[in-house]
Enzyme design. Structure first.
Site, PDB file in Angstrom:
ATOM      1  N   VAL A  95      11.145  51.267  73.506  1.00  0.00           N
ATOM      2  CA  VAL A  95      11.197  51.294  74.967  1.00  0.00           C
ATOM      3  C   VAL A  95      12.562  51.838  75.358  1.00  0.00           C
ATOM      4  CG1 VAL A  95      11.249  49.845  77.035  1.00  0.00           C
ATOM      5  CG2 VAL A  95       9.530  49.429  75.255  1.00  0.00           C
TER       6      VAL A  95
ATOM      7  N   HIS B 198     -14.750  20.329  48.024  1.00  0.00           N
ATOM      8  CA  HIS B 198     -15.700  21.305  48.553  1.00  0.00           C
ATOM      9  C   HIS B 198     -16.469  20.683  49.715  1.00  0.00           C
ATOM     10  CE1 HIS B 198     -18.691  24.484  48.687  1.00  0.00           C
ATOM     11  NE2 HIS B 198     -19.621  23.542  48.735  1.00  0.00           N
TER      12      HIS B 198
HETATM   13  P1  NAD Z   1      11.499  38.493  65.807  1.00  0.00           P
HETATM   14  O1  NAD Z   1      12.733  38.816  65.059  1.00  0.00           O
HETATM   15  O2  NAD Z   1      10.431  37.719  65.160  1.00  0.00           O
HETATM   16  O3  NAD Z   1      10.814  39.834  66.323  1.00  0.00           O
HETATM   17  C1  NAD Z   1      11.479  40.767  67.114  1.00  0.00           C
HETATM   18  C2  NAD Z   1      10.783  42.102  66.943  1.00  0.00           C
HETATM   19  O4  NAD Z   1      11.268  42.968  67.927  1.00  0.00           O
HETATM   20  C3  NAD Z   1      11.056  42.753  65.590  1.00  0.00           C
HETATM   21  O5  NAD Z   1       9.846  43.155  65.003  1.00  0.00           O
HETATM   22  C4  NAD Z   1      11.949  43.928  65.930  1.00  0.00           C
HETATM   23  O6  NAD Z   1      11.778  45.029  65.070  1.00  0.00           O
HETATM   24  C5  NAD Z   1      11.488  44.249  67.336  1.00  0.00           C
HETATM   25  N1  NAD Z   1      12.495  44.916  68.153  1.00  0.00           N
HETATM   26  C6  NAD Z   1      13.827  44.679  68.212  1.00  0.00           C
HETATM   27  N2  NAD Z   1      14.396  45.471  69.135  1.00  0.00           N
HETATM   28  C7  NAD Z   1      13.407  46.229  69.682  1.00  0.00           C
HETATM   29  C8  NAD Z   1      13.351  47.202  70.696  1.00  0.00           C
HETATM   30  N3  NAD Z   1      14.453  47.573  71.350  1.00  0.00           N
HETATM   31  N4  NAD Z   1      12.152  47.753  70.991  1.00  0.00           N
HETATM   32  C9  NAD Z   1      11.021  47.365  70.345  1.00  0.00           C
HETATM   33  N5  NAD Z   1      11.016  46.452  69.369  1.00  0.00           N
HETATM   34  C10 NAD Z   1      12.179  45.872  69.053  1.00  0.00           C
HETATM   35  O7  NAD Z   1      12.027  37.783  67.137  1.00  0.00           O
HETATM   36  P2  NAD Z   1      11.242  37.001  68.270  1.00  0.00           P
HETATM   37  O8  NAD Z   1       9.791  37.257  68.217  1.00  0.00           O
HETATM   38  O9  NAD Z   1      11.992  37.278  69.526  1.00  0.00           O
HETATM   39  O10 NAD Z   1      11.492  35.503  67.856  1.00  0.00           O
HETATM   40  C11 NAD Z   1      12.840  34.999  67.786  1.00  0.00           C
HETATM   41  C12 NAD Z   1      12.965  33.927  66.762  1.00  0.00           C
HETATM   42  O11 NAD Z   1      12.265  32.762  67.150  1.00  0.00           O
HETATM   43  C13 NAD Z   1      12.437  34.372  65.416  1.00  0.00           C
HETATM   44  O12 NAD Z   1      13.517  34.480  64.537  1.00  0.00           O
HETATM   45  C14 NAD Z   1      11.524  33.299  64.967  1.00  0.00           C
HETATM   46  O13 NAD Z   1      11.931  32.756  63.739  1.00  0.00           O
HETATM   47  C15 NAD Z   1      11.603  32.219  66.036  1.00  0.00           C
HETATM   48  N6  NAD Z   1      10.221  31.873  66.394  1.00  0.00           N
HETATM   49  C16 NAD Z   1       9.440  31.289  65.443  1.00  0.00           C
HETATM   50  C17 NAD Z   1       8.135  31.019  65.717  1.00  0.00           C
HETATM   51  C18 NAD Z   1       7.281  30.398  64.673  1.00  0.00           C
HETATM   52  O14 NAD Z   1       7.829  29.899  63.706  1.00  0.00           O
HETATM   53  N7  NAD Z   1       5.962  30.398  64.818  1.00  0.00           N
HETATM   54  C19 NAD Z   1       7.588  31.356  66.955  1.00  0.00           C
HETATM   55  C20 NAD Z   1       8.395  31.981  67.880  1.00  0.00           C
HETATM   56  C21 NAD Z   1       9.720  32.230  67.588  1.00  0.00           C
END
Ligand code: NAD
Ligand code: FAD
Length: 483
Positions: free
Chosen positions: A249, A455
Site C-alpha cells: 500500500v 476413535h
Molecule cells: P504480523 O507480524 O503477524 O503480520 C504483519 C504482516 O504485515 C506481515 O505479514 C508483514 O509482511 C505485513 N506487512 C508489514 N508491513 C506491510 C506493509 N507496509 N504493507 C503490507 N503488508 C505489510 O503482525 P500482526 O498481524 O499485526 O500481529 C502483531 C502481533 O500480535 C504478532 O506478532 C502476533 O504474534 C500477535 N498476535 C497473535 C495472535 C495469535 O496468537 N493468534 C493473534 C493476533 C496477534
C-alpha cells in the site's frame, strides 16, 4: 500503597499479572503498576484481555456461529429462517467476557496480596540493590517514589503505524478499532496478511464484508510450514478472503467517507475504495515513560529491552518479559516468562523452553504449529522425514463437517526424534499441544505410532501422520516409503 516492596512489576498484562500473582503466592510483598484505562475504567489484563486475544476470539466465535447458521446448518436438515446479525449485541457479549476476565484478574491480585497501583510506572534507577520506581497516579497525577529489591518490566507492545496509512480512528484503524466496528463494513481493506489480518479479516468477512488483504511479502504466512501455508492460502481464498501478495500500500486517505487505497504490485499502481481499512503490520515494544533516561537499562537496536535466556536485563535484579523483549509476541510466552522471572528471583531455576512455544492462528480451520517447519529443519542440517494426514480421511472431522486441512509431523530421520508438528484443522490449536508435550519428552515418531489414540477423534490424524512418516498410514494409500 506502601513505599517499599520486595517486587514491583510494571505492566499488568498477562506477563505482568501472572508474575505478580506468582510472587504473591511465594510470599513476596508485590505491587503491580498498570496505567490502562479501558472504556473509562482502570483495567488489568493488558492487550490480551482488553483488546487482543480474548475480544478477538469472542468475535471469531460469534462470526463463526453466524456463518455456520447461514451456510452449514441446512446440511444437517436444520432450517432457521433468515439469519441476521445484531452487531451491537455481538459487541456487548464481547465486552461482557472482557469485563469478567479483567475483573477476575483484579480479584486474583487482591487475593494474592498484590497491590494494584493504577497509574504509570517509570524505572528511575535500577543499578543499586535498592531499585527506584516512580509511580504517577492516574487519579490525580501525583508522583511517589517507591523502592524495591526487584523490578520486572512488563510494559508490552503497541501496534506499528505506517506513514502511508495514518489512523483516523474512524475509517483507518488498528486492531483495537477493528474490534469495535458498529456495523459490518460493506468493503473492508486490511494491510498485512499476518495473524491479526487473517483473524479480524475473517471475522468481518464471515459477517458479510468483502475483504481485500494487502501483503507486502511475496510469500503467504512465511513463518509457517510451506505445506500448511499453501493449504491455508487455498482455504482462506475459497472462503472469500482476497489476499494480494507482493502488494504494497503506497497511500491511503479518507475521501467522502471512504478510504481510497493505492497499492503497488510489481510497479503497477491500482486504487480501490473501502468503508474501513485495518492497519495490522506488526507490533512494537512499548517503553515510553517506562525508563528514565539514566536508569541504566540497555535496549536493542529495535527498541526491545535486552535480556538473556532467563529474562535478566543488564541490571542485576531487574527483569523484562513478554512483548517488551525478544521472541514471539504471544500471551502464553509472556506468562511463562513472568513465572520464570519470579521463580528465579525466589532462587529456583526454571527455564522457558523457547523451542516449544506454540503458534495458533484462530481462523477456521485453525492454523497451528510447534517446533521446526520442514524447511527450518533442513536449514539446520537435519536429515528430515515427514508424515502428514489429510482431515478428509478422518471420520470425526467428516462427521463434524470439518474434513478440510491436514496434520503434519517433522522428524529427524537419523534419530526418529520429533522436531515439529503442524496443523491446519478444526481445533488445530489444541491438537498441536500433543506435539509440544511429545517434544518436551523428546519423543520419537515411533512413540506416537505406538500410542492408542481414541476413535473417532481429530487426534487420530496425529497418529496417522506419525504412521505416514514411515509409509504406514492406514487410511491413506502409501506405496512409496514403508518400514
Ligand atoms: P504480523 O507480524 O503477524 O503480520 C504483519 C504482516 O504485515 C506481515 O505479514 C508483514 O509482511 C505485513 N506487512 C508489514 N508491513 C506491510 C506493509 N507496509 N504493507 C503490507 N503488508 C505489510 O503482525 P500482526 O498481524 O499485526 O500481529 C502483531 C502481533 O500480535 C504478532 O506478532 C502476533 O504474534 C500477535 N498476535 C497473535 C495472535 C495469535 O496468537 N493468534 C493473534 C493476533 C496477534
Ligand atoms: P501487554 O498485554 O501489552 O500488557 C502490558 C501492559 O503494560 C499494558 O496493559 C500497558 O497499559 C501497561 N503499561 C505499559 N507501560 C506502562 C507503564 N510505564 N506503567 C504502567 N503500565 C504500563 N497472543 C496470543 O498468545 N494469542 C492470541 O490469540 C492473541 N491474539 C491477539 C489479538 C490481537 C488483536 C492482538 C493485538 C494481540 C494478540 N495477541 C495474542 C498478542 C498478546 O496480546 C500479547 O502477546 C500479550 O498481551 C503480551 O503480554 P504482555 O504482558 O507482554 O504485554
Amino acid at each position: 500503597m506502601k513505599d517499599n516492596y520486595d517486587l514491583v512489576v510494571i505492566g499488568g498484562g498477562p506477563g505482568g499479572y501472572e508474575a505478580a500473582i506468582r510472587a504473591g503466592q511465594l510470599g513476596m510483598s508485590v505491587a503491580c503498576i498498570e496505567k490502562r484505562v479501558y472504556k473509562g475504567e482502570p483495567a488489568l489484563g493488558g492487550t490480551c484481555l482488553n483488546v487482543g486475544c480474548i475480544p478477538s476470539k469472542a468475535l471469531l466465535d460469534s462470526s463463526h456461529r453466524f456463518e455456520s447458521a447461514k451456510h452449514e446448518l441446512g446440511d444437517h436438515g436444520i432450517s432457521t429462517g433468515e439469519v441476521t446479525i445484531d452487531v451491537a449485541k455481538m459487541l456487548e457479549r464481547k465486552e461482557g467476557i472482557v469485563k469478567q476476565l479483567t475483573g477476575g484478574v483484579a480479584m486474583l491480585l487482591k487475593g494474592n496480596g498484590v497491590d494494584w497501583l493504577q497509574g504509570w510506572g517509570t524505572l528511575l534507577d535500577g543499578k543499586g540493590s535498592e531499585k527506584k520506581v516512580k509511580f504517577t497516579a492516574l487519579e490525580d497525577e501525583s508522583e511517589t517514589t517507591i523502592t524495591a529489591k526487584y523490578v520486572i518490566l512488563a510494559a508490552g507492545s503497541v501496534p506499528i503505524d505506517i506513514p502511508v496509512a495514518k489512523l483516523d480512528g474512524e475509517h483507518i484503524v488498528d486492531s483495537t478499532g477493528a474490534l469495535d466496528f458498529a456495523e459490518v463494513p460493506k468493503r473492508l481493506g486490511v494491510i498485512g496478511a499476518g495473524v491479526i489480518g487473517l483473524e479480524l479479516g475473517s471475522v468481518w468477512r464471515r459477517l458479510g464484508s468483502e475483504v481485500v488483504v494487502y501483503e507486502a511479502l511475496p510469500e503467504f504466512l512465511a513463518a509457517a510450514d510451506k505445506e500448511i501455508a499453501k493449504e491455508a492460502g487455498k482455504l482462506l481464498k475459497k472462503q472469500g478472503l482476497d489476499i494480494r501478495l507482493n502488494t504494497k500500500v503506497t497511500n491511503a486517505e479518507v475521501k467522502d467517507g471512504q478510504v481510497a487505497v493505492t497499492s503497488d504490485k510489481d510497479g503497477s499502481l491500482s486504487e480501490e475504495s473501502f468503508d474501513k481499512l485495518i492497519v495490522c503490520v506488526g507490533r512494537r515494544a512499548y517503553s515510553e515513560k517506562l525508563l528514565a533516561e539514566d536508569c541504566g537499562i540497555k535496549l536493542t537496536e529495535r527498541g526491545l529491552v535486552e535480556v538473556d535466556e532467563q529474562c535478566k536485563t543488564n541490571l542485576d535484579g531487574v527483569y523484562a518479559i513478554g512483548d517488551l523483549v525478544r521472541g514471539p509476541m504471544l500471551a502464553h510466552k509472556a506468562m511463562e516468562e513472568g513465572m520464570m522471572a519470579v521463580e528465579r528471583i525466589h532462587g529456583e531455576k526454571p527455564q522457558v523452553n523457547y523451542d516449544t512455544i506454540i503458534n495458533v492462528i484462530y481462523t477456521h480451520p485453525e492454523i497451528a504449529w510447534v517446533g521446526l517447519t520442514e524447511e527450518a529443519a533442513k536449514d539446520q542440517g537435519y536429515e528430515v522425514k515427514t508424515g502428514s494426514f489429510s482431515l478428509a480421511a478422518n471420520g470425526r472431522a467428516l462427521a463434524q463437517g470439518e474434513g478440510q486441512g491436514l496434520i503434519k509431523v517433522v522428524a529427524d530421520a537419523k534419530t526418529d526424534r520429533l522436531l515439529g508438528m503442524h496443523a491446519i484443522s478444526v481445533g488445530a490449536g489444541d491438537v498441536v499441544h500433543q506435539g509440544m508435550i511429545a517434544m518436551e519428552f523428546v519423543s520419537s515418531i515411533e512413540d506416537l505410532q505406538l500410542m492408542t489414540f481414541a476413535h473417532p477423534t481429530i487426534s487420530e490424524a496425529v497418529h496417522e501422520a506419525a504412521l505416514s512418516a514411515d509409509g504406514r498410514a492406514i487410511h491413506a494409500i502409501q506405496r512409496k516409503k514403508r518400514k
